[in-house]
Design an enzyme around this catalytic site. Structure first.
Site, PDB file in Angstrom:
ATOM      1  N   LYS A  17      26.722  35.480   1.687  1.00 58.42           N
ATOM      2  CA  LYS A  17      27.538  34.316   1.935  1.00 58.42           C
ATOM      3  C   LYS A  17      26.902  33.293   2.955  1.00 58.42           C
ATOM      4  O   LYS A  17      26.690  33.801   4.082  1.00 58.42           O
ATOM      5  CB  LYS A  17      29.173  34.697   2.295  1.00 58.42           C
ATOM      6  CG  LYS A  17      29.903  33.518   2.539  1.00 58.42           C
ATOM      7  CD  LYS A  17      30.410  33.292   1.074  1.00 58.42           C
ATOM      8  CE  LYS A  17      31.620  33.870   0.649  1.00 58.42           C
ATOM      9  NZ  LYS A  17      31.764  33.430  -1.055  1.00 58.42           N
ATOM     10  N   THR A  62      30.469  38.940  -1.816  1.00 61.24           N
ATOM     11  CA  THR A  62      30.052  37.882  -0.741  1.00 61.24           C
ATOM     12  C   THR A  62      31.009  37.423  -0.036  1.00 61.24           C
ATOM     13  O   THR A  62      31.256  37.277   1.408  1.00 61.24           O
ATOM     14  CB  THR A  62      29.390  36.559  -1.316  1.00 61.24           C
ATOM     15  OG1 THR A  62      30.390  35.687  -2.153  1.00 61.24           O
ATOM     16  CG2 THR A  62      28.221  36.939  -2.084  1.00 61.24           C
ATOM     17  N   HIS A 251       7.268   8.569  15.636  1.00 63.87           N
ATOM     18  CA  HIS A 251       6.384   7.511  15.923  1.00 63.87           C
ATOM     19  C   HIS A 251       7.133   6.373  16.590  1.00 63.87           C
ATOM     20  O   HIS A 251       8.006   5.972  16.039  1.00 63.87           O
ATOM     21  CB  HIS A 251       5.381   7.097  15.021  1.00 63.87           C
ATOM     22  CG  HIS A 251       4.722   7.943  14.154  1.00 63.87           C
ATOM     23  ND1 HIS A 251       3.612   8.694  14.936  1.00 63.87           N
ATOM     24  CD2 HIS A 251       4.639   8.736  13.060  1.00 63.87           C
ATOM     25  CE1 HIS A 251       3.077   9.686  13.847  1.00 63.87           C
ATOM     26  NE2 HIS A 251       3.613   9.620  12.931  1.00 63.87           N
TER      27      HIS A 251
HETATM   28  O1  LIG Z   1      -0.407  13.920  18.616  1.00 65.54           O
HETATM   29  C1  LIG Z   1      -0.822  13.382  17.430  1.00 65.54           C
HETATM   30  N1  LIG Z   1      -1.470  14.358  16.585  1.00 65.54           N
HETATM   31  C2  LIG Z   1      -1.913  13.982  15.500  1.00 65.54           C
HETATM   32  O2  LIG Z   1      -2.428  14.796  14.565  1.00 65.54           O
HETATM   33  C3  LIG Z   1      -1.739  12.585  15.072  1.00 65.54           C
HETATM   34  N2  LIG Z   1      -2.213  11.857  14.015  1.00 65.54           N
HETATM   35  C4  LIG Z   1      -1.597  10.621  14.155  1.00 65.54           C
HETATM   36  O3  LIG Z   1      -1.960   9.592  13.434  1.00 65.54           O
HETATM   37  N3  LIG Z   1      -1.078  10.328  15.357  1.00 65.54           N
HETATM   38  C5  LIG Z   1      -1.143  11.545  15.963  1.00 65.54           C
HETATM   39  N4  LIG Z   1      -0.763  12.285  17.214  1.00 65.54           N
END
Ligand SMILES: O=c1[nH]c(=O)c2[nH]c(=O)[nH]c2[nH]1
Length: 303
Positions: A17, A62, A251
């Site tokens: 479950k 379950t 990013h």
């Molecule tokens: O810390 C990072 N590792 C990567 O492998 C990578 N590749 C990327 O484009 N930016 C980053 N930053």
């Protein structure tokens, strides 16, 4: 193309479950305590008759697994998810004849006591938006394995991170940087080599170590930061054999304000949603004992 003609047989199978949402309130005193968990139970063994012939004679439903999980939250208590999971797994293996192995996967959601008129309230909490604590317990005839962990630990540093000197080819447009935002949502799991553990104390220490290492390591890549986090955890806790880490690189791109004649010295960013780099690593001791089925997942079996 060659047609295959071999007999069709049943392979690995398991059942249970998934995601029982259990909230346990301790109300023995006016100051209540809360535990909020999601528990997935999984039984392993020879359940082929159910798959091949619809024969349920070996199948503990379950629903029964679910009822056991709820009742154990009262009968056995829920002081730590690791201990609770061990008790549940041992019960299924020891007390239910056809069960050869059990895996219990648990997530715990943290609540913080509400502060009212400057004082902590006895029976009101605010859900913490922080990380989710995790545990995966496996018991079978060969042994017992406990993996602790956390996920969704969102963490960001506004400097102290570089990325340069990388391999370049005709498609490389990324510019080198010596000062960038580094942000991620960490998933970290650690494998214990014993069950004689102060589960809650070790958890708190590991979380503190993760945050401290992320903050203080001057990072040349997320890869390096992950290794340093795993290493610091293993150095601090000899009861651990191995740490696995997974980190999306969230990013943050400096937004181009020069178009407006405005300087942007790493002050305004576009926080990109996707795509994201996904960096994963295992950090382990050279003498780590065999992991057995410690990492053999239930709820994420096919993912
Ligand atoms: O810390 C990072 N590792 C990567 O492998 C990578 N590749 C990327 O484009 N930016 C980053 N930053």
């Amino acid at each position: 193309m060659t047609d295959l003609t071999g007999a069709i047989v049943l392979g690995d199978h398991q059942y249970g479950k998934a995601e029982n949402r259990i909230v346990r309130i301790y109300r023995d005193t006016p100051r209540h305590e809360i535990r909020d968990v999601s528990v997935s139970t999984c039984l392993r063994g020879d359940f082929s008759a159910a798959h091949l012939a619809g024969d349920q004679s070996s199948v503990l439903p379950t629903d029964t697994q679910k009822q056991t999980a709820y009742s154990y939250a009262k009968e056995k208590g829920l002081d730590s998810i690791e201990e609770y999971g061990l008790t549940l797994a041992r019960h299924f293996v020891d007390d239910v004849a056809p069960v050869e192995g059990a895996r219990i996967e648990i997530e715990e959601y943290a609540w913080q006591r509400a502060v009212v008129d400057g004082a902590e309230h006895d029976h009101t909490w605010v859900r913490k938006g922080e990380e989710v604590r995790t545990a995966a317990i496996t018991v079978d005839a060969d042994g017992t394995w406990v993996v602790g962990g956390l996920k969704d630990l969102v963490i960001l540093k506004s400097t102290g991170s570089e990325f340069f000197g990388f391999l370049k080819d005709e498609y490389t447009i990324l510019e080198e940087t010596h000062d960038r935002v580094m942000a991620t949502s960490l998933v970290v799991q650690w494998r214990f080599v014993t069950t004689d553990v102060d589960w809650n104390g070790v958890y708190a220490g590991i979380k503190e170590q993760i945050v401290a290492t992320f903050a203080t390591v001057h990072s040349l890549a997320l890869q390096q930061t992950l290794y340093e986090i795993g290493k610091a955890i293993l150095e601090r806790y000899p009861v651990l054999a191995e740490v696995r880490l997974s980190a999306p690189n969230k990013h943050h791109f400096a937004h181009d304000l020069a178009r407006f004649g405005v300087e942007n010295d790493n002050e305004v960013f576009h926080a990109a949603d996707r795509p994201y780099g996904l960096i994963q690593a295992t950090v382990q001791r050279s003498d780590a004992p065999d992991a057995g089925p410690a990492w053999s997942a239930y709820a994420g079996w096919l993912s």
